[in-house]
Each structure stands twice: as structure tokens, then as C-alpha cells.
Design a protein around this motif. Sequence first.
Motif: not given
Length: 892
Positions: A147-152, A116-122
Motif C-alpha cells: 500500500m501507498c499513501g499521500t502522507h500529508a 500535517k503542519l508542514q503540509c499546511v505551510l506548503k
Amino acid sequence: MKESFYPKRRPAEMRGAHFMAAMLLLLTSLCAVANGFPFRMPLDLDVTPRVTVLSSGLKGCRRFESSAVNYSTMLLEADSEWLYVGARGAVFALNASDISASSALSIEWEASTEQKLQCVLKGKDNKTECFNHIRLLQRFNSTHLYMCGTHAYMPLCAYIDEKKFVMSSQPEEGKDKCPYGPMTGYTALILDQQIYTASRYDFWSFPDIRRNAPSPALKTENAPTRWLNEADFVGSALVRESLDSSNGDDDKIYFFFTEKSQEQSTTYSHSRVARVARICKGDRGGHLTLQKRWTSFLKTRLTCSLPEYDFHFNMLRSIFVMHGLTPQDTLFYGIFGLEWKNVKASAVCRFSLSEVQEAFRGPYMESQDSGSTWKEYVGKIPEPRPGTCITGKLRAKGMNVSTSLPDEVLDFVRRHPLMSHQVQPADRRPLLFRRTTDYTHMAATVVQGVDEQMYHVLYMGTDEGWLHKAVAIKGQLHIIEELQLFEEPEPVTNVLLSTERTSVYVSSPSGVVQLPLSNCERYTSCYDCIFSRDPHCAWSGAECVDVMTQSKRSSLIQDIQQGRTGCENTGYDVVQRSRSVRVGDDVLLQCELNSNLATPFWTLNGGEVQGYDLNSGFRTGTDGLLIIEARQDQSGIYTCHAVENNIKVAIATYNVTISLDLPPPPTEQTRNFVPTVPGTEHPSSDGAQSLLLLSPKNMEAMYLSLITILGGLCVVLTVVLAYVGFCLRPDQRGKYSLRAAAAAHPSSKRSSRCRKQHRNSTHMELKTVSSHCNGVCNGVSKLHNGDIQDGGFLQIVPGEAQTLASNDPPPPAPPLPPTPQHTSPECDFPNGLSATLPSVLRRMNGNSYVLLRQSDSENTSPLSHCFSEELNRILEKRKHTQLLPRPDESSV
């Protein structure tokens, strides 16, 4: 724009030109608004739902909610007992018969804190995007789901053991199967353990249609022409055209999306258009040309428009595939919207598979000027026809797979993916248009009516959490009902139907709702049942029943085509009431219509109530019939009919008796009682005198006089406020006290009166009269010396502030305007009207009315002075008002 282009003072000609341009622009805008900008639609398409059911009135409703949010993916199979739901960070298995049951199973699958932190940094949103949103949930084989997910923004996929409902393996890379974001357009199909997906798969990639597993993996081509141009996918479907095929054709997969337009049209142009694309399920790509690329990719435009009105709904929002008895009977239902984002509107069009196939057999489009311009190709077309699947005829020539196709054919496919002919709706126009609704998702089913015909019933979710049930009749949709699923507006994210469970499942950001496919018990009479035109419902002779539950249908009454016949010999209950009122009262006879399509029709003693203007003594509205200043000759039997489909059905009957008897004077026990039954109220003497002033002959003049008076009052108050706000010295601005002002001016003739009676003397009286009170009601309280007493009105009293010691003389009072000389209680107006300020404003056509009266003292009649004299007295009192140097809060 540079300043040197224009001088500081424009010439008169330039100023005049700019003024004319501004006026022309304003006139154009006003004309556009007058003409219904941005569009006007034919009335037969702008359909109104017949019945509106609020969330509190839903029957058989079951709900599922949890700590998770964003329920967007659902999977329901005909032979399964479970409804699988994908949400944010979790997957659920719900009992398909009752989703609210405690037997629900769940798998938690959230992104880690580091991810999640890496996602925020993006640069992504940590409140919506940086989570694991489930985007794909389908059956992989007989024992596992996939199933598939975006996973941050780091997509992953995993297998689910259906029996144990647990993840059976570690998650695998999913960037080629799942989009990165939760809102990216996406569609997926798993067919024979092969995964077909269409989306934008990473930050910078072009949209793509892929087959990821098993080998060989295929995708669309980007050069020399882009096969997909900023495409936003909404759905996909498999059509098994190989069934009973005479030429050994292959099955095909259809993808539906909206993309940037490439065609050049002389009639109309849009930046984005709706598309349908096709690929062959057995495609294996080319040998050298189009290696690992689709060799059967073709696309064409879906049109949902009314050319005669110049309306083009070019944004595809949702698609539903209605499979028929044969592949050729397949229909595609689509929800379309306008390209203008600030305009709320939706249209529903349906397309036949045969017309889609015909478009793919038509001429091709050719790219010119590096892909910026596309025109119809008129050259030679190679053989076999580019974009076709492998058929029995090609197999006879030794071309068993797509890798055997000639390079000439594959190169043509590479450069000509777009077809020239557009797919028109099967009905040549939209089935439905809604001006104030944005539909988001839909599902449909087929129901056999009592007349043995098959009807398509659609369930459409809106962006505000409503579900519309409609039936297709003669090329149009009739909206049977609209159901409010959630008290707070939220968009519908998915809709699924189950004929086995007789349920419709609707997902939203907050949860999942399960409703029965129909609720025939809602219709309590034969006419109400057949007016609904619901294929699920029919009248049995005693009640409205579900057709699917009835073994014998011969005695059932149903009329889907017209919605009007069959109930001529059936009885129904009519509400009967009695009403006794006094001459001069206003009487409201209420009539509630359950159908939004019905209109009221009133009769008096069997004959139609004639006239609804001011002189007739009647006004009609959505809440009933209003008898104005009832007369004795208006006594009789009033009947309210609901007119729907040209059929009159009696709803309520009133036996109204109008007499001259006066009510007894109010006692101390009844003084504070406000009547609650419309038509039984008795105005006081002042109210009766006020009612006489409002005879029908003078109503129009009274309203014009009121408008003139209120306009003058606004002007005077504006002048007074401007004087107080800008003309007085800053140190003298503040709140005032009548008591202090009176003490400072003992010579005034009114000072002692203001000092002694300022709480019960000068005031403005405001009183709201409901539909249950005509004239002046008894029992309105009044403030007197800080207490509430009976018999008066609510007064607005200026605040009491402490007078500070000061040697400064009081400021001069503002000059009074010239007092007009009037000797009669009536005031003359510049427009030539002569009327007193009316004391009663009637409620007309369902609107509330307010009683206004101005009085100067307890012994002065509200009708003895004109409005100008009342205003002069108010200004006279302000003349003796002392402003305090320090402000204080006023009290009311």
C-alpha cells in the motif's frame, strides 16, 4: 480600456450600433436556448432508468462505516474471503460475504502532527489534503499486500502481512510510486512483483509512466517532444497477448488518460482529448538512445462521439477492462464526459482490443514547430517497426531484448510517440448518453441468459450516490434500475463486482455499500419481470427468480432482446376499487405505475376514454385520471393500463357510480372534517355556485381574465408601496392601527364599522383546496377577537400599536384612483373580455389548485362586486388610517 478611446457622450450612430449588437447577442442567446444549448441528443441514446429505488427501499443492503472517511481504494480477489478497503488514515479488511459483520480488521496509518503542519505551510488544505490518503492497495506476493499513501504530501509505502493484517515493515519512500495529492490522477499495477504507476509524482514534475521495481526502472521521455502533455490518468490494464500467440508476442500494459490535445483537425478541435497508451511488459529500455526510457511507448486517441450531431465526449473519467475468452476478445468500457465543466452529461463507449491494435499498426504523427503542431508522418519507417515488442521473428535475428534494437528505430520512437489513426467505438457510437448524470466509476460482468446468449451487465456509479444497472443490447444500453445508495448526495469513488459473492461493492467518502447483483423479488408479475430485461431474472410461472440459482432453465420465461414476449398466457392481479360520487364533483382515479418507461392508458367500459381536453370532461396526468364535473353518463368501469413495449397491462379498475343524491347538511361533528378519499367530497352552496362559473366553455376566458386582474393588482400595489416608501415624511412612517384610525376620524361613515368589526369585516380570504375537496370545504377556522372559531376564513389583521400623544394633524390620505362606473357584477377589461374573478382555480394534470375569494362584509356575496370596486373599498379604508411616528411589529 482607456477613457480617451471613447467620448463621454457617444454619437447616435455608435449608440445605435451598440444597441444592435446587444440585441443580436440577446437574440443569439435566445436561439441557443431554444435549440437546447449546449447540445441536443437523439432520443434513443438519452436513456431513462426503468425503475427507481430509493435508499429506504433497498433490499439486501449492507453497509460499513467508521470514523475514517474517503473510502477510495478497494481490493477483492476471487479466492479471498476479505474485501480490502483503503481510506484516509486507515486500511480495513472486511468480510466479503457481509461487510457489516463485526469481524472487520483495521490498520491505522495517519500522518503525524508535525507532517500535517508542514503540509499546511506548503499551502495545502488542512481539512482535506494534509492527511494520509491510501492511493495504492494491491497484492504484492502470496503472503503480503502493498500500500501507498499521500502522507500529508510526503508519500510513503509499506507492506502488509495478510495473515496477521499488520504492517510488516517500516514505511519506505513513496514519492516515485504515489502522487502527493488525494485528487491527482493516478493508476497502478503490481505484476510479478513489479510496480507500474502513472501519475504526477511531485509538485513540478511532468506526468509520467514508470516502472519502479525491480531494476531497471523505466519512465517516459520529456525531450525533444513530451510523450505526455498534462495527462490525467484514470486506469490501466494488463492484456496477456502472449497467450496462444503465433509470433511469440509480449504481454502489454494499456494506460488510459485525458491530456492536452496535440493534433490539428479540420473538422473539430478540443483542448483536451482521451488517450490510450501502450507499453510492452518485457521492455528494458535502450542501450544508448532511450536509456532508462520506454522503447515501446505509443499512444493514440479514443473517440466517443456522434459526428452527425457534432457531439464529442473527450474527457475520459473511468475505464473498465472486460476480458474475453481470448486476448483478442478484450473490450474496454469507458465513461466519457464533456469538456464544459458546468454541463452535466455522460456517455459510455466500448472499444475492442483489435481496433486498438490496428491503430498502433497505422501511420505515425510528426511534430513540427517545436511540438506545437502535429501532422501525419509520410516519410520512411525504419525496420523493425518502431514501438513493437520483441517477437519471435526479432529473436531469430538476434534481437532478444529491447537494448538490442537499432538506434535508428529508438530515435524514431523518441520523436514519434503519437499515432495518426484514432480508435473508434466498436459500435461506432456511444452505447448510452445521460444528459443529467455524471458517471464516476463503473464495473461490468457477463451473464448468460435463458436464450444461451452472453450479456454484458454494467454497474455505474454517479456523482450523487446512485448506482445504475444496465445491460448492453444491440449496441445500446438499457438501464434496468437506478438505486439510491445514500440519502445525502455524495460521489461514488469505486465499484467492484464479485460473482462468487454475488455482490457489488460501492465505496464513497462516507463508507462502503454491499448490494446483491440482482433483486428479482422486486418484480411481482410476469410482465414486470420480462419488461425489466434483466439477464439475472426470469419468470418461473409463480415468481421472478434469479437465473443463477436455477438448475433447470427450460421452463423459465425471459426476453432480453425485446422485453415483451412470454407472458401472454399468465395471469396477474388487478387492483379493484369502487367509487360513488355526486354529479358535479371532480373525481380523481389514481393509477401508480412502477416503471418509468410505462405510460397510462384508460378505458371506460372496455373502450378508450376519448379526449382529454377541457370540453371532454377528462384530464390525465402522472397521478391518474381526473373526471371534471362528473356527469351521470360518465358512470361505468374505468380501467388503467400500463403501456410498455407496446404491451397493455391492466393495473387498477374503478367501478364509478355518479348520482344526483345530495349529501346531508354538515353537522357540528363533521364541520371540521376534511374528506381524505378523492372523489367523495361535497361542496357547499357557495362552492357549487363557484363551480357553475367554471364550466368548460368559460374556463379559457376565466383564466385570461384572472391573468389580467392579477396584473392590474400588481400595478396598483406597486403604486401604493412606492407612495408609502418614498412620498411620506420619515417621521410619519410606521405601522398603523385600524382602531386608532377610526377614533381619529369619527365623521367617516365607515369609521365606527372599522372600530367595531375590523377583525371580522374587511379581509382577504385564502383557502387551499386539495385534490380531496371540491368547492368550499367545511371546517376552515377563522380568527375572531383573538380566538379561533369555525365557519370562517383565516384573516390577516394589522397590528395593534399604542397611539402616542401628538399634536400634529394626521397626514393627508393619498388620492383615490377614479372609480369606474359599473352597474353589473361583471367587470370589463381593456382586451374586451367580460368575466368575474373566478373563485376556484382547478387542479389540472397533477398540480394543486387554490380557492381565492374577496369579501367586504359577512353579508356580501363574493360575486356581487367586481374586482375594481373591491379595491376602491380597500383604498377608502386606508384613507382613514393614521400612521404612527414609531413603528411596531404587526401581528398575523
